[in-house]
Design a protein around this motif. Structure first.
Motif, short mmCIF file in Angstrom:
data_model
loop_
_atom_site.label_atom_id
_atom_site.label_comp_id
_atom_site.label_asym_id
_atom_site.label_seq_id
_atom_site.Cartn_x
_atom_site.Cartn_y
_atom_site.Cartn_z
N GLN A 160 3.92 12.50 -18.61
CA GLN A 160 3.36 12.11 -17.20
C GLN A 160 4.47 10.76 -16.56
O GLN A 160 4.34 10.49 -15.21
CB GLN A 160 2.19 11.53 -17.10
CG GLN A 160 1.44 10.58 -17.92
CD GLN A 160 0.08 10.45 -17.85
OE1 GLN A 160 -0.64 10.39 -18.69
NE2 GLN A 160 -0.53 10.38 -16.38
N TYR A 211 -4.40 -0.65 -18.99
CA TYR A 211 -4.97 0.75 -19.14
C TYR A 211 -5.21 1.19 -20.36
O TYR A 211 -4.73 1.36 -21.53
CB TYR A 211 -4.09 1.89 -18.71
CG TYR A 211 -3.69 1.51 -17.12
CD1 TYR A 211 -4.43 2.14 -16.15
CD2 TYR A 211 -2.63 0.96 -16.81
CE1 TYR A 211 -3.99 1.70 -14.73
CE2 TYR A 211 -2.24 0.42 -15.60
CZ TYR A 211 -2.97 0.96 -14.62
OH TYR A 211 -2.52 0.70 -13.20
N ARG A 213 -7.20 3.58 -23.30
CA ARG A 213 -7.91 4.80 -23.63
C ARG A 213 -9.10 4.88 -24.50
O ARG A 213 -10.20 5.24 -24.10
CB ARG A 213 -6.75 5.86 -24.24
CG ARG A 213 -5.45 5.99 -23.33
CD ARG A 213 -4.30 6.59 -23.82
NE ARG A 213 -3.92 5.99 -25.03
CZ ARG A 213 -3.17 6.43 -25.76
NH1 ARG A 213 -2.77 7.71 -25.59
NH2 ARG A 213 -2.24 5.59 -26.92
N HIS A 322 -8.70 -1.27 -17.00
CA HIS A 322 -8.97 0.12 -16.53
C HIS A 322 -9.40 1.22 -17.37
O HIS A 322 -8.87 1.21 -18.54
CB HIS A 322 -7.88 0.76 -15.52
CG HIS A 322 -7.45 -0.03 -14.56
ND1 HIS A 322 -7.88 -0.24 -13.17
CD2 HIS A 322 -6.34 -1.19 -14.47
CE1 HIS A 322 -7.12 -1.23 -12.64
NE2 HIS A 322 -6.37 -1.68 -13.26
N GLU A 324 -10.48 4.32 -16.63
CA GLU A 324 -10.36 5.67 -15.97
C GLU A 324 -9.02 6.17 -16.57
O GLU A 324 -7.99 5.42 -16.66
CB GLU A 324 -10.15 5.71 -14.47
CG GLU A 324 -11.79 5.30 -14.00
CD GLU A 324 -12.65 6.43 -14.08
OE1 GLU A 324 -12.23 7.70 -14.29
OE2 GLU A 324 -13.71 6.35 -13.98
N ALA A 325 -8.95 7.44 -16.60
CA ALA A 325 -7.68 8.12 -17.04
C ALA A 325 -6.32 8.13 -15.75
O ALA A 325 -6.88 8.21 -14.78
CB ALA A 325 -7.84 9.57 -17.47
N ILE A 326 -5.24 8.19 -16.15
CA ILE A 326 -4.22 8.08 -15.29
C ILE A 326 -3.75 9.66 -14.92
O ILE A 326 -3.41 10.20 -15.84
CB ILE A 326 -2.89 7.25 -15.97
CG1 ILE A 326 -3.11 5.67 -16.14
CG2 ILE A 326 -1.87 7.32 -14.60
CD1 ILE A 326 -2.09 5.21 -16.68
N THR A 327 -4.12 10.01 -13.65
CA THR A 327 -3.73 11.28 -13.18
C THR A 327 -2.57 11.63 -12.48
O THR A 327 -2.10 12.53 -12.34
CB THR A 327 -5.00 11.78 -12.38
OG1 THR A 327 -5.17 10.95 -11.37
CG2 THR A 327 -6.31 11.72 -13.20
N GLY A 328 -1.93 10.60 -12.03
CA GLY A 328 -0.58 10.62 -11.40
C GLY A 328 0.14 9.70 -11.46
O GLY A 328 -0.24 8.33 -11.49
N LEU A 336 -5.32 6.74 -10.49
CA LEU A 336 -6.37 6.93 -11.61
C LEU A 336 -7.44 8.23 -11.33
O LEU A 336 -7.34 8.67 -9.95
CB LEU A 336 -7.30 5.68 -11.77
CG LEU A 336 -6.40 4.46 -12.30
CD1 LEU A 336 -7.19 3.41 -12.60
CD2 LEU A 336 -5.46 4.87 -13.27
N LYS A 337 -8.12 8.57 -12.16
CA LYS A 337 -9.11 9.82 -11.84
C LYS A 337 -10.11 9.26 -10.68
O LYS A 337 -10.46 10.25 -10.15
CB LYS A 337 -9.87 9.99 -13.07
CG LYS A 337 -10.52 11.24 -13.18
CD LYS A 337 -11.17 11.46 -14.53
CE LYS A 337 -12.22 12.80 -14.25
NZ LYS A 337 -12.70 12.98 -15.84
N ASP A 338 -10.46 8.10 -10.67
CA ASP A 338 -11.45 7.70 -9.58
C ASP A 338 -10.81 7.28 -8.25
O ASP A 338 -11.34 7.08 -7.35
CB ASP A 338 -12.11 6.33 -10.04
CG ASP A 338 -11.23 5.13 -10.20
OD1 ASP A 338 -9.97 5.28 -10.07
OD2 ASP A 338 -11.65 4.25 -10.64
#
Length: 502
Positions: A160, A211, A213, A322, A324-328, A336-338
């Protein structure tokens, strides 16, 4: 009886060693000193030796095992600057030892071994290799092969992040040409590398987006400097260094009990967990931040890290943690997911290594065309992590089931090399061209490992790089170094089958 050092005709086997880190160095030195064997070559991918300690040059890189135990037992270093040695000192130690034993003359640098195949008719291993500087491809025949390709070798880089358009790099490939001063920096990952990097650069950067995990268990890193007096006593007072070495060793050995789920070990596990909890409460006053950094799994399942400046670094005003997962990833922005976004100047990936893929697919072809990695699949089959059926005369250093969670892995390396030396000596004594461990010996070992692991914390529900994709622990030895050493103290010919030389 002493070791047999030549065949009856006076010859010695040709040996190939893949990798010039601590494992490959140990194999080369022991071949020289124990068997007087000079018919060997070492293949190293990089331009210098050192392995992990050549590659990992990120700020703050250091060993999390006491320096006095992170050295060859036969080559003590009396001049470590601190209790935990930094990367430059460890690499300098490796080079000093290599020069003492003339290893540089035996190493082919910038050379990649691309395939290793056993030829039953000739009773030889054939190694295909390539000079990375010239592109020239060559072949070598060897009687014996040592694999010193360590597990912390192949960076884990999530796909990603390929879309990130700014400067980016993995901690094992640090970009020293990029100045982080007053930059907006992101660090992905919260393992041992990140825990060392964060405090080392936090005061230099403008902002740090961290970030996480999975949070790690942290215990204090009492990293006192060795004074001139201590160094003098190490070098000149009889047995002083040896006693300190042994005390550190047994102190680390005692901690194996905190990884056990047995009732008899509840007290040491409880004490260690309390220490980590109190340390976290003491260093992090912000309750919200403390909650983010509090592990939700059993202590010891994942690697326990020593640090005294990680928590204070994350508490600084220029750091944002952070969970929250990194989505993009878009341009130089992380999403982030949020739904929140962070625009950054540089991306640092502290995302670990492909420990379960330390040997590439189709790299080793054994008897009858067996692809070793395909055969292992989800279930590596090795005899004490050293050798496997269908691969005669091939010795893995730090293979499956030989990692540690509590002590210096160099003890394991030395134990494995010494066992391999005994096997090679036995081959020459009995005039054997090859020696292969039996499947029954491997099955017995694997069955015992699976049974013993049921009582260890590594087999709990949490995920770690000790486990394969099915959650099976394949990277660790279940017990202490002393137990491993005792089991490999004597070579057992009955667990091997050999082929006579013609």
């Amino acid at each position: 009886m002493g070791l047999t050092k030549t065949y009856k005709d006076g010859s010695t086997p040709v040996v190939a060693i893949i990798g010039a880190g601590f494992s490959g160095m140990c194999a080369a030195i022991r071949l020289q000193t124990e068997l007087n064997l000079q018919t060997y070559e070492v293949f190293e991918l990089e331009p210098d030796l050192g392995g992990t300690w050549w590659s990992n040059t990120y700020p703050g890189a250091a060993c999390d095992v006491a320096s006095i135990n992170y050295q060859f037992s036969f080559e003590p270093n009396y001049d470590w600057s601190h209790r935990y040695a930094p990367q430059p000192e460890i690499w300098a130690y490796q080079r000093r030892v290599a020069k003492k034993y003339n290893l540089y003359e035996k190493i082919r640098f910038r050379t990649e071994v691309t395939h290793v195949e056993w030829h039953q008719d000739r009773q030889k291993w054939v190694l295909d290799y390539m000079n990375l500087a010239t592109g020239e491809k060559s072949v070598m025949e060897a009687d014996i092969v040592f694999s010193g390709m360590g597990p912390l070798r192949i960076p884990q880089i999530p796909e990603q992040f390929e879309a990130f358009e700014g400067p980016k790099w993995h901690t094992a490939q640090w970009n020293h040409s990029y100045d982080l001063t007053n930059k907006r920096v992101a660090i992905v990952g919260s393992g041992a590398s990140a825990i060392q990097v964060v405090p080392s650069i936090v005061d230099k950067v403008k902002t740090m987006e961290f970030y996480q995990r999975t949070p790690s268990y942290i215990v204090p890193r009492r990293n006192g400097a060795y004074s001139k007096l201590w160094k003098f006593m190490f070098r000149h007072v009889p047995f002083f260094h040896f006693i300190a070495y042994k005390l550190n060793y047994w102190n680390s050995e005692a901690t194996i009990n905190i990884f056990s789920s047995k009732k008899i070990h509840l007290l040491p596990r409880f004490a260690a967990t309390c220490l980590a909890w109190l340390y976290r409460v003491w260093q992090i006053r912000d309750k919200q931040l403390r909650e983010k950094l509090t592990p939700k799994y059993e202590m010891g399942c994942r690697r326990i890290v020593v640090s005294s400046d990680y928590f204070p670094a994350l508490a600084k005003k220029n750091v944002n943690v952070h969970t929250e997962a990194i989505t993009g990833v878009k341009g130089n922005t992380l999403i982030l997911k949020d739904g929140s976004v962070q625009e950054i100047d540089a991306l640092i990936l502290a995302t670990g290594f492909k420990v379960q893929e330390m040997i590439p697919p189709k790299f080793v072809t054994g008897k009858n065309g067996v692809d070793l990695m395909a055969k292992w699949g989800k279930n590596p089959s090795t005899y004490y992590g050293i050798t496997t059926p269908d691969t005669p005369n091939l010795f893995f250093l730090l293979g499956p089931y030989t990692g540690l969670g509590h002590n210096s892995v160099l003890f394991m390396v030395e134990t494995q090399v010494d066992y391999a030396i005994k096997a090679i000596s036995y081959m020459m004594e009995k005039n054997l061209s090859s020696l292969e461990v039996t499947q029954s010996a491997c099955d017995e070992f694997i069955t015992e490992m699976d049974e013993k692991m049921k009582g260890m914390v590594w087999s709990s529900s949490c995920k770690s790089w000790y486990q394969n994709d099915e959650g099976r622990v394949t990277a660790l030895w279940w017990g202490s170094v002393s137990q491993y050493w005792w089991r490999l103290k004597n070579f057992h010919p009955k667990r091997f089958v050999g082929v006579q030389r013609i």
